[in-house]
Scaffold this active site. Structure first.
Site, mmCIF file in Angstrom:
data_model
loop_
_atom_site.group_PDB
_atom_site.id
_atom_site.type_symbol
_atom_site.label_atom_id
_atom_site.label_comp_id
_atom_site.label_asym_id
_atom_site.label_seq_id
_atom_site.Cartn_x
_atom_site.Cartn_y
_atom_site.Cartn_z
ATOM 1 N N GLU A 43 59.286 81.960 22.661
ATOM 2 C CA GLU A 43 59.711 82.601 21.414
ATOM 3 C C GLU A 43 60.039 84.068 21.687
ATOM 4 O OE1 GLU A 43 56.715 83.728 18.490
ATOM 5 O OE2 GLU A 43 55.330 82.369 19.522
ATOM 6 N N CYS A 50 54.578 79.440 18.755
ATOM 7 C CA CYS A 50 53.687 79.084 19.866
ATOM 8 C C CYS A 50 53.636 77.583 20.136
ATOM 9 C CB CYS A 50 52.271 79.569 19.590
ATOM 10 S SG CYS A 50 52.193 81.332 19.339
ATOM 11 N N HIS A 73 45.217 76.365 20.473
ATOM 12 C CA HIS A 73 46.046 77.563 20.642
ATOM 13 C C HIS A 73 45.150 78.777 20.393
ATOM 14 C CE1 HIS A 73 48.934 80.656 20.320
ATOM 15 N NE2 HIS A 73 48.808 80.780 19.008
#
Ligand code: HMG
Length: 391
Positions: free
Chosen positions: A83, A115, A237
């Site tokens: 990203e 993400c 994450h």
């Protein structure tokens, strides 16, 4: 053709930056009580790219050991998830393809959804390998996380790349079906094309992440996934490592379990070692959690690991992997620790200068300061083109 062969992560290697900023230095500059960083968000330091590093140099450094070990003959696809893209048209993966000397008979593409992108890349790779088990796919996640100076997000920056070789009979982790999926249109974190730094509503982003945990787990159960008790550990994450703790507590609550501190530590504790010193590496962070777990845990052979991949905006996926017997012989633990330890700490003024740097946009010829000691560097810009160099 039989469809029951195992597919998953055959090799995993990561790279990070030349420099690191300890949170103690940031705290001293902005007057924050250090406990907020070390305990409150669970971060010790963050990786800071040198002037001649970017997502391509980190990605090539992460992937080079993989092609050195396995060759590149079977790699017919490279999927580059990021990203922090450097070009609106050309995939950053094409530069990596060139730097690594991959075969020309190869497709290369870039993927984006905050993400979450690397997990989409992994799942698409599995689909390609299922179609032709003779092929391998190189999945790369590479990102630089950058927020405005003096903003709350500043303490959650970082940078790293993870490269994974996906194929049949994987040596590390078999990726299982089903997946639990969740998408919701939320503005918790975003970066319009004209901005170098992300915009974020911090508290909203935490709430959105927790809702996505719930939503993807619910779908995972409905798709016939494993019960919670079967998992040895959970790779979440990790925008900051405390987030994994919040997420797992939320999941336990949602499933009606006691949120016992020790149980949460058992599930998460060994997944945070790299992210706590590297910071948020966006697409790479969940796979840095996996690297930390495999590099540190007692033998996990045959055990199931839960993965929760979240990308703001938002998309999330919960899926399971089973660790393959003998995996420890294939780990890169020493190289991973060296990638973290080789970084040079910078003081606050150097960090600020690097943060404020942006590449000249005039199309002229510009040499880049020689700062990195890594294997690849962004040597110059010329005619709006990035010129890379291998040492
Ligand atoms: P903030 O306002 O600086 O901090 O924002 P805070 O006031 O919320 O404090 C943070 C924690 O430190 C709190 O703990 C405090 O109590 C504690 P909590 O209540 O949350 O458990 N604290 C202390 N603890 C010990 N000793 C002390 C002390 N003082 C306070 N002395 C925030 C923090 C993370 C929101 C901010 O840094 C931020 O906006 N970061 C960026 C957004 C982000 O990372 N969001 C995470 C979820 S979204 C996501 O993961 C996606 C993302 O990776 C992007 C993508 O998908 O591409 C971001």
């Amino acid at each position: 053709m039989s469809n029951d062969f195992a597919i998953g992560i055959h090799d995993l290697s990561f790279a990070t930056t030349e420099f690191t900023l300890p949170h103690a230095v940031l705290a001293e500059y902005n007057g924050t009580e250090i406990g907020k960083y070390h305990v409150g968000i669970g971060q010790q330091s963050m990786s800071v790219p040198a002037a001649d590093e970017d997502i391509v140099t980190m990605a090539a450094a992460a992937a080079a050991p993989i092609t050195a070990r396995h060759g590149a003959d079977r790699i017919r696809t490279v999927v580059f998830a990021t990203e922090s893209s450097i070009d609106q048209a050309k995939s950053a993966g094409v530069y990596v393809h060139s730097l690594l000397g991959l075969p020309s008979a190869c497709r290369v593409v870039e993927l984006k959804q905050a993400c979450y992108g690397a997990t989409a890349a992994l799942q698409f790779a599995i689909g390609l390998v299922r179609r032709d088990p003779a092929q391998q796919v190189l999945v790369i996640a590479s990102d630089v996380s950058k927020y405005d100076l003096d903003s709350p997000g500043e303490a959650t920056q970082g940078a790293a790349a993870v490269a994974m070789l996906v194929g049949v009979d994987p040596a590390l982790v078999r990726i299982e079906e089903p997946s639990g999926l969740f998408t919701a249109d939320v503005m918790d974190f975003w970066r319009p094309n004209y901005r170098e730094t992300a915009l974020v509503d911090g508290q909203e982003s935490i709430t959105a992440y927790l809702q996505a945990v719930e939503g993807s787990w619910k779908d995972y159960g409905e798709q016939g996934g494993r019960p919670l008790e079967e998992f040895a550990a959970f790779c979440y994450h990790q925008p900051f490592t405390k987030m994994a703790y919040k997420a797992h507590r939320h999941l336990l609550n949602y499933c009606g379990y006691e949120t016992d501190k020790d149980a949460i530590e058992d599930a998460i504790g060994q997944t945070t070692a790299y992210n706590t010193v590297i910071g948020n590496s966006y697409t790479a962070a969940v796979y840095l959690a996996l690297a930390a777990l495999l590099d540190q845990a007692d033998d996990l052979a045959g055990r199931s690991i839960g993965f929760l991949s979240y990308g703001s905006g938002s998309v999330a996926e919960f899926f399971a992997g089973t660790v393959v017997p003998g995996y420890r012989q294939h780990l890169r633990t020493a190289a991973h620790r060296a990638a973290v330890d080789r970084r040079k700490p910078v003081g606050y003024p150097e960090y600020r200068e690097l943060h404020e740097r942006s590449l000249p946009a005039d199309g002229g010829d510009h040499l880049t300061p020689s700062q990195t000691t890594g294997p690849f560097r962004l040597a110059a810009l010329s005619g709006h083109k990035r010129i890379y160099e291998t040492r």
